[in-house]
Design an enzyme around this catalytic site. Structure first.
Site, PDB file in Angstrom:
ATOM      1  N   ASP A  70      42.928  35.594 117.398  1.00  0.00           N
ATOM      2  CA  ASP A  70      43.626  34.540 116.885  1.00  0.00           C
ATOM      3  C   ASP A  70      42.439  33.083 117.250  1.00  0.00           C
ATOM      4  O   ASP A  70      42.193  33.316 117.962  1.00  0.00           O
ATOM      5  CB  ASP A  70      44.793  33.880 116.775  1.00  0.00           C
TER       6      ASP A  70
ATOM      7  N   THR B   6      45.879  28.130 111.721  1.00  0.00           N
ATOM      8  CA  THR B   6      47.448  28.519 111.204  1.00  0.00           C
ATOM      9  C   THR B   6      48.179  28.460 112.655  1.00  0.00           C
ATOM     10  O   THR B   6      49.244  28.394 112.447  1.00  0.00           O
ATOM     11  CB  THR B   6      47.676  28.580 109.925  1.00  0.00           C
TER      12      THR B   6
ATOM     13  N   LYS C 216      36.838  34.186 102.981  1.00  0.00           N
ATOM     14  CA  LYS C 216      35.493  35.268 103.671  1.00  0.00           C
ATOM     15  C   LYS C 216      36.446  35.624 104.882  1.00  0.00           C
ATOM     16  O   LYS C 216      36.409  36.894 104.769  1.00  0.00           O
ATOM     17  CB  LYS C 216      35.434  34.181 104.999  1.00  0.00           C
ATOM     18  N   THR C 217      37.737  34.982 105.313  1.00  0.00           N
ATOM     19  CA  THR C 217      39.071  35.759 106.593  1.00  0.00           C
ATOM     20  C   THR C 217      39.379  36.741 105.612  1.00  0.00           C
ATOM     21  O   THR C 217      39.452  37.803 106.451  1.00  0.00           O
ATOM     22  CB  THR C 217      39.808  34.904 106.767  1.00  0.00           C
TER      23      THR C 217
ATOM     24  N   ALA D  39      48.344  43.601 106.115  1.00  0.00           N
ATOM     25  CA  ALA D  39      49.323  42.941 105.483  1.00  0.00           C
ATOM     26  C   ALA D  39      48.492  42.386 104.369  1.00  0.00           C
ATOM     27  O   ALA D  39      48.038  41.008 103.749  1.00  0.00           O
ATOM     28  CB  ALA D  39      49.396  41.381 105.895  1.00  0.00           C
TER      29      ALA D  39
ATOM     30  N   TYR E  42      42.804  33.169  97.563  1.00  0.00           N
ATOM     31  CA  TYR E  42      43.060  34.075  98.720  1.00  0.00           C
ATOM     32  C   TYR E  42      44.225  35.143  97.774  1.00  0.00           C
ATOM     33  O   TYR E  42      44.076  36.323  98.328  1.00  0.00           O
ATOM     34  CB  TYR E  42      44.908  33.364  98.808  1.00  0.00           C
TER      35      TYR E  42
ATOM     36  N   HIS F 190      55.579  27.407 110.128  1.00  0.00           N
ATOM     37  CA  HIS F 190      54.770  26.319 110.544  1.00  0.00           C
ATOM     38  C   HIS F 190      55.753  25.219 109.818  1.00  0.00           C
ATOM     39  O   HIS F 190      56.294  25.134 108.530  1.00  0.00           O
ATOM     40  CB  HIS F 190      53.463  26.290 109.716  1.00  0.00           C
TER      41      HIS F 190
HETATM   42  N1  LIG Z   1      54.894  35.049 106.065  1.00  0.00           N
HETATM   43  C1  LIG Z   1      55.130  35.576 104.391  1.00  0.00           C
HETATM   44  O1  LIG Z   1      55.478  35.158 103.516  1.00  0.00           O
HETATM   45  C2  LIG Z   1      53.628  36.217 103.773  1.00  0.00           C
HETATM   46  C3  LIG Z   1      54.050  36.984 102.708  1.00  0.00           C
HETATM   47  C4  LIG Z   1      52.973  37.694 101.872  1.00  0.00           C
HETATM   48  C5  LIG Z   1      51.833  37.930 103.116  1.00  0.00           C
HETATM   49  N2  LIG Z   1      51.456  38.006 103.525  1.00  0.00           N
HETATM   50  C6  LIG Z   1      50.633  37.935 104.641  1.00  0.00           C
HETATM   51  O2  LIG Z   1      51.196  38.240 105.916  1.00  0.00           O
HETATM   52  C7  LIG Z   1      49.747  37.478 107.043  1.00  0.00           C
HETATM   53  C8  LIG Z   1      50.573  36.747 108.389  1.00  0.00           C
HETATM   54  O3  LIG Z   1      51.287  35.854 107.713  1.00  0.00           O
HETATM   55  P1  LIG Z   1      52.251  34.566 108.688  1.00  0.00           P
HETATM   56  O4  LIG Z   1      52.954  33.901 107.210  1.00  0.00           O
HETATM   57  O5  LIG Z   1      52.098  34.916 109.244  1.00  0.00           O
HETATM   58  O6  LIG Z   1      50.772  33.268 107.993  1.00  0.00           O
HETATM   59  P2  LIG Z   1      50.377  32.192 110.060  1.00  0.00           P
HETATM   60  O7  LIG Z   1      49.352  31.382 108.561  1.00  0.00           O
HETATM   61  O8  LIG Z   1      51.630  31.582 109.998  1.00  0.00           O
HETATM   62  O9  LIG Z   1      49.062  33.260 110.358  1.00  0.00           O
HETATM   63  C9  LIG Z   1      47.970  34.055 109.987  1.00  0.00           C
HETATM   64  C10 LIG Z   1      47.591  33.986 111.336  1.00  0.00           C
HETATM   65  O10 LIG Z   1      46.449  34.618 111.407  1.00  0.00           O
HETATM   66  C11 LIG Z   1      45.362  32.939 111.978  1.00  0.00           C
HETATM   67  N3  LIG Z   1      43.606  33.782 111.611  1.00  0.00           N
HETATM   68  C12 LIG Z   1      43.497  32.648 110.212  1.00  0.00           C
HETATM   69  N4  LIG Z   1      42.552  33.009 110.135  1.00  0.00           N
HETATM   70  C13 LIG Z   1      41.981  33.964 110.867  1.00  0.00           C
HETATM   71  C14 LIG Z   1      40.537  34.371 110.918  1.00  0.00           C
HETATM   72  N5  LIG Z   1      39.472  33.637 110.466  1.00  0.00           N
HETATM   73  N6  LIG Z   1      40.160  35.106 112.331  1.00  0.00           N
HETATM   74  C15 LIG Z   1      41.535  35.107 112.947  1.00  0.00           C
HETATM   75  N7  LIG Z   1      42.875  34.649 112.942  1.00  0.00           N
HETATM   76  C16 LIG Z   1      43.058  34.075 111.675  1.00  0.00           C
HETATM   77  C17 LIG Z   1      45.965  32.243 111.669  1.00  0.00           C
HETATM   78  O11 LIG Z   1      45.400  31.701 113.277  1.00  0.00           O
HETATM   79  C18 LIG Z   1      47.894  32.413 112.747  1.00  0.00           C
HETATM   80  O12 LIG Z   1      47.808  33.087 113.679  1.00  0.00           O
HETATM   81  C19 LIG Z   1      48.470  37.069 106.556  1.00  0.00           C
HETATM   82  O13 LIG Z   1      47.748  37.677 106.299  1.00  0.00           O
HETATM   83  C20 LIG Z   1      49.425  36.708 105.347  1.00  0.00           C
HETATM   84  O14 LIG Z   1      48.718  36.791 104.040  1.00  0.00           O
HETATM   85  C21 LIG Z   1      52.443  36.557 104.820  1.00  0.00           C
END
Ligand SMILES: NC(=O)c1ccc[n+]([C@@H]2O[C@H](COP(=O)([O-])OP(=O)(O)OC[C@H]3O[C@@H](n4cnc5c(N)ncnc54)[C@H](O)[C@@H]3O)[C@@H](O)[C@H]2O)c1
Length: 312
Positions: free
Chosen positions: A33, A37, A91-92, A114, A145, A181
Site C-alpha cells: 500500500d 487513502t 495510472k493506478t 477488484a 475511475y 474513511h
Molecule cells: N468500497 C466499495 O464500495 C467499493 C466498490 C467497488 C469497488 N471497490 C474497489 O475495491 C478496492 C478497495 O476499495 P476500498 O473501498 O477499500 O478503498 P480504499 O480507498 O479504502 O482502499 C484503497 C487502498 O489502495 C491504496 N492505494 C491507492 N492507490 C495506490 C497505489 N497506486 N499503490 C498502492 N496502493 C494504493 C490506498 O492507500 C488504500 O489503502 C478498490 O479497488 C475499489 O475500486 C470498492
C-alpha cells in the site's frame, strides 16, 4: 506450507478486512500500500502478527515478490479521493494492473481484480447483469475511475486469452462497514458521521435515487470464494447486496439507529451521478454459492458503533 498471498491496497477499507480474514484462515499475507487513502491504523492490530508483512509501495511501479495469489485492490474508491488526482487514479488502475498482471505471470500466481459496478456507468438496465456493457461517459469527472477500471478488466482478459493467466474479476457494488474513511464522501459514512456530529444530513438530489449496500464481511467472503473457485470461473461476477433502498430511506435508518436529531437537507446532484444501481447476483449465487448474509440494519449498527469508537 501456508499459502502466500499478496493484497494490494491492503491498508484500505476492504483490503484490511481481507487481510484480517486471510490471516484467520492461516495464510501468509503480504500487504502492499502507498497509504494514498489507506491508513496504518487499519492494519496496526496486524503488525505483530508473525505471518503479516507490509511494503510501502505505489503499484504503478513494478514489484518483485513471490506470491501464489494476488488480490488487486489498490485504487482509491470514493469520488472525493479518486477525483483529487485523476491522472494518478487512471495510472493506478491501468499501470497498476499491468504491473500486477506481469508479476502474476512471472510467478504463476492466480490474480483477482477488484473491479466495480461503476463499469456499468449510469445504467439503462436494472438490475445490472454481468453481460450489460455499460453506459460510461469517457470524458467526465468520474471517467478516471470508471474507464480506468474498464481498461483494467480489458487487461485482465487479454492476459487470460494471450497467456492463459489464472484471472478472476469481480465487480463490487457499494460496500460499507467499519474502517470506511470518515471523510470520503461515500453516502453511508457521510450520513453516519453527520448524524453522530448532529450536523444536517446532506442528500444529493431528491433522495429517490436507489443504492444497494453490502456489508464488508459478506463482500470479503465473496472475494475469497471467487479467488478459490475453479479455474474456469473467471468472471466478471457481480458482488453486492441486491436489497435496494432509496438514499432517503438510508438516511432515515441512520437517524433512527444513532438517535440523532440531525435534519435532512437536499443539494443538487453531482455530474454523472447514477440514478439506480442494483446488482444481479445470480452468477455469484450459482458459481460461488455466495449471497449476502448480513442485514442492512445489523451492518449499519456495526458501522455506527465503529464511528462512535473512532470519535471517542
Ligand atoms: N468500497 C466499495 O464500495 C467499493 C466498490 C467497488 C469497488 N471497490 C474497489 O475495491 C478496492 C478497495 O476499495 P476500498 O473501498 O477499500 O478503498 P480504499 O480507498 O479504502 O482502499 C484503497 C487502498 O489502495 C491504496 N492505494 C491507492 N492507490 C495506490 C497505489 N497506486 N499503490 C498502492 N496502493 C494504493 C490506498 O492507500 C488504500 O489503502 C478498490 O479497488 C475499489 O475500486 C470498492
Amino acid at each position: 506450507m501456508k499459502k502466500r498471498i499478496l493484497v494490494t491496497g491492503g491498508a484500505g477499507f476492504l483490503g484490511s478486512h481481507l487481510c484480517d480474514r486471510l490471516l484467520k484462515e492461516d495464510c501468509d499475507v503480504l500487504c502492499v500500500d502507498n497509504y494514498y487513502t489507506g491508513s496504518k491504523q487499519n492494519i496496526a492490530h496486524l503488525l505483530d502478527h508473525q505471518y503479516f508483512e507490509i511494503i510501502r509501495q505505489d503499484i504503478t511501479f513494478p514489484l518483485y515478490v513471490e506470491a501464489e495469489q494476488i488480490y488487486n485492490l489498490a485504487c482509491p474508491a470514493s469520488p472525493v479521493h479518486y477525483q483529487r488526482d485523476p491522472v494518478q487514479t487512471t495510472k493506478t488502475s491501468v499501470h497498476g494492473a499491468i504491473n500486477m498482471l506481469g508479476l502474476a505471470k512471472r510467478v504463476k500466481a492466480r490474480i483477482l481484480q477488484a473491479s466495480t459496478s461503476e463499469v456499468y456507468g449510469d445504467p439503462e438496465v436494472h438490475p445490472q447483469t454481468e453481460d450489460y456493457l455499460g453506459r460510461v461517459n469517457p470524458i467526465g469527472i468520474r471517467s478516471c475511475y470508471d474507464e480506468g477500471k474498464r481498461c483494467a478488466e480489458t487487461l485482465f482478459f487479454d492476459y487470460y486469452r494471450q497467456y492463459n493467466l489464472g484471472i478472476k474479476v469481480v465487480r463490487i457494488f457499494n460496500t460499507y462497514g467499519p474502517r470506511m474513511h470518515p471523510n470520503d464522501g461515500r453516502v453511508v459514512s457521510n450520513f453516519i458521521v453527520q448524524a453522530l456530529r448532529g450536523e444536517d444530513i446532506t442528500i444529493y438530489g431528491g433522495g429517490q435515487q436507489t443504492r444497494s449496500f453490502c456489508y464488508v464481511d459478506d463482500l470479503v467472503e465473496g472475494l475469497i470464494r471467487m479467488m478459490n473457485s475453479p479455474a474456469q470461473v473467471v468472471g466478471p461476477i457481480n458482488l453486492g447486496n441486491p436489497s435496494e433502498f432509496t438514499i432517503r430511506e438510508l438516511a432515515e435508518k441512520v437517524l433512527r439507529f444513532t438517535e440523532s436529531r440531525s435534519k435532512l437537507i437536499f443539494m443538487p446532484l453531482p455530474q454523472d451521478d447514477p440514478q439506480q444501481r442494483q446488482p444481479d447476483i445470480s452468477q455469484a449465487r450459482e458459481k460461488l454459492g455466495w449471497q449476502p448474509a448480513v442485514s442492512v440494519d445489523d451492518g449499519l449498527k456495526e458501522t455506527i458503533a465503529y464511528f462512535k469508537r473512532l470519535f471517542g
